[in-house]
Design a protein around this motif. Structure first.
Motif: not given
Length: 591
Positions: A14-24
């Motif tokens: 949730x944090x990495x993918x959805x809140x911070x959009x870390x992969x992008x």
């Protein structure tokens, strides 16, 4: 008691993918162009499995057995050495190290997540590899080509562990009082003589060699901290002989019993200069700042582990009738216990978002293709590092205490195991620069020293989200009000300090914590909005996230009012008078 641990993998997603959009964010960097969310979660799943299955079962053993010192050699608790060997076999020490040094070249944000899970599973064990990446970064930045060729790959692989040798008996936080000496030799090396205390992992049986990074004075050194140089002194010299570094004792501590905290005596130990003479602190701070981020993750991890146990206990323990209930109820149905658990949950999940954001900043500061933006990311990281170290470790201890409270009297006895987390968490508020020093560093050096430029840059990020009141408008307005207060206080403190030089020192803690609440409020605003937008996909999960965000602003964020009233009072009326006998005995000694 067996210490189980469940890695919060859904929360990381949730944090990495959805809140911070870390992969992008990461894919925009050439160094991580091939990265995607699926690979990141695969890494975290394996990391979580290692933490839960290998390290967590040793937590209670390490606390109970501790370390032993015999004839200058330290034995770690049963199972620690084997777990460390497995850690290295899995390639975990090299996770975020550069491929040219044998590393995997994965993002720092994953390393932050790894160390949260390791700290939650077994804080004492995690102390040993905890300094590896900081030592690696220090040598990669300041080490000579010869030192890098000899030591970087071994540190990156975990084959050799490292220490940070600063503290001496007469010099705790005041490094200017250090007495350890380093005398230059004709072959370009130095001979180091002196004593260091509180050295984590200063001696152990996990690796054949230990790389000590030591602050010392050269013969022509200036007085004070400006005269310090940094040297590398290995336990085992390149020719295979033992160096003149001896463990003279290990501390018997309140917590982290599995970590060997050593006193070291350097007797004509051979070492080599790292960086420039007299610039030792600049080199050491590369390692120290990395360590401070890790300590923040320790506070978070310990809070998570304690909360998991408290939450599970509350769902099985029956006691008295809950309001509106009949007969004996599970204590999780009692509002008092619900408040205890919800406060912990808000602080923990907010802290996870903040530490992951800091991990992303570290990746951007290292790999952004725009040099000017690399500097911006670095400055943002400089500003938030003391906040993460101090605010999250305060919260870690507070959450561990709240978790123990859920157990009631059973929490105060050792059989339940919950009290260990309080004992272990307490040190995080002290080492790597006490939280009081972090607050002073934050306000005087990070905020006031540059006319609040870095603070305003950070608050502009927060304001960009808080200005939008179309979703979670009440929460956004609360956050925007806190941002405006923080700006105002920083400006007024700068002005007041011209008349009352000690005032910033008295409100530094409140200013740091106020900034911490703004940072966590920012994260929860983003998380709450994301949850609302995804509600239809999973009503239970995202509805819980939305409700937790609202709870955070209603109950936890309300601490902003108390902090503001303290700062406002000092600015409006000046500092209250201190009792005349506060330093009476010190004055008598001085007299």
């Amino acid at each position: 008691m067996m210490m189980s641990y469940t890695p919060p993998l859904r929360e990381f997603a949730f944090v990495l993918d959805e809140v911070l959009q870390a992969p992008q964010v990461l894919r925009a960097l050439p160094a991580h162009a091939e990265l995607d969310g699926e690979l990141m979660m695969q890494v975290l799943e394996e990391a979580g499995r290692f933490a839960a299955n290998v390290v967590a079962p040793l937590n209670a053993i390490g606390d109970r057995e501790g370390c032993r010192l015999e004839h200058g050699a330290v034995s770690t608790p049963p199972g620690f050495a084997r777990a460390y060997a497995q850690f290295c076999e899995g390639g975990w020490p090299a996770l975020a190290c550069a491929p040219e040094h044998g590393g995997q070249g994965l993002p720092h944000v994953l390393d932050c997540a790894l160390y949260e899970m390791l700290s939650a599973a077994n804080h004492g064990w995690t102390m040993y590899p905890g300094l590896l990446h900081g030592a690696y970064a220090c040598l990669a930045t300041h080490g000579s080509p010869q030192l890098q060729a000899r030591y970087l790959e071994q540190i990156a692989s975990g084959q050799w562990l490292a220490t940070m040798c600063l503290t001496e008996a007469q010099a705790g936080s005041d490094l200017g009082q250090l007495r350890t000496r380093a005398i230059p030799q004709e072959d370009g090396s130095y001979r180091i003589t002196g004593d260091k205390i509180f050295i984590s992992g200063g001696e152990h049986d996990l690796t054949d060699n230990i790389v000590h990074l030591v602050l010392a004075r050269l013969p022509d050194a200036l007085p004070g901290s400006k005269g310090l140089s940094l040297l590398l002194a290995p336990r085992v010299l390149p020719d295979g002989s033992r160096n003149g570094v001896h463990c003279t004792g290990i501390e018997h501590k309140m917590g982290i019993h599995g970590s060997a905290t050593c006193s070291l005596h350097f007797e004509q130990a051979q070492g080599w200069l790292v960086g420039e003479p007299g610039r030792g602190l600049a080199a050491m701070f590369v390692m120290m700042n990395a360590a401070r981020l890790h300590v923040g993750a320790q506070g978070l991890g310990l809070a998570e582990a304690a909360w998991q146990r408290a939450s599970a206990y509350a769902r099985e323990r029956r006691q008295s009738r809950a309001p509106g209930g009949t007969g004996s109820d599970l204590i999780v149905r009692h509002p008092a216990v619900q408040k205890l658990l919800m406060e912990q949950r808000c602080r923990i999940e907010g802290a996870r978002m903040l530490t992951c954001w800091a991990g992303l900043l570290l990746d951007l500061a290292e790999h952004d293709t725009d040099a000017a933006m690399r500097r911006v990311h670095h400055e943002r990281l400089e500003l938030i590092t003391p906040v993460i170290k101090a605010f999250l470790t305060d919260q870690g201890f507070q959450c561990a205490s709240r978790a123990l409270q859920v157990f009631g009297g059973h929490g105060y006895v050792v059989e339940t195991g919950i009290e260990q987390f309080m004992r272990d968490a307490r040190i995080t508020m002290i080492y790597e620069g006490s939280n009081e020093i972090q607050a002073i560093d934050f306000l005087l050096r990070k905020v006031l020293a540059d006319d609040q430029r870095r603070l305003h840059d950070f608050l502009a990020l927060v304001s960009a989200d808080a200005e939008d009141v179309s979703v979670l408008g009440d929460q956004a307005r609360l956050l925007k009000n806190a941002v405006d207060k923080l700006k105002d206080y920083a400006q007024r403190i700068a002005q007041a300090a011209t008349q009352e030089a000690t005032l910033p020192y008295f409100v530094a803690d409140e200013m740091l914590r106020l900034t911490g609440h703004v940072a966590l409020g920012w994260m929860w605003l983003r998380a709450g909005r994301r949850a609302l937008s995804a509600l239809a996909a999973d009503t239970r999960y995202y509805g819980s996230k939305r409700d937790t965000a609202c709870y955070h602003f209603a109950f936890v964020f309300a601490e902003v009012h108390q902090l503001s009233s303290v700062i406002e009072g000092c600015l409006a009326t000046g500092l209250p008078p201190l009792p005349t006998d506060l330093d009476h005995h010190a004055a008598q000694e001085a007299g």
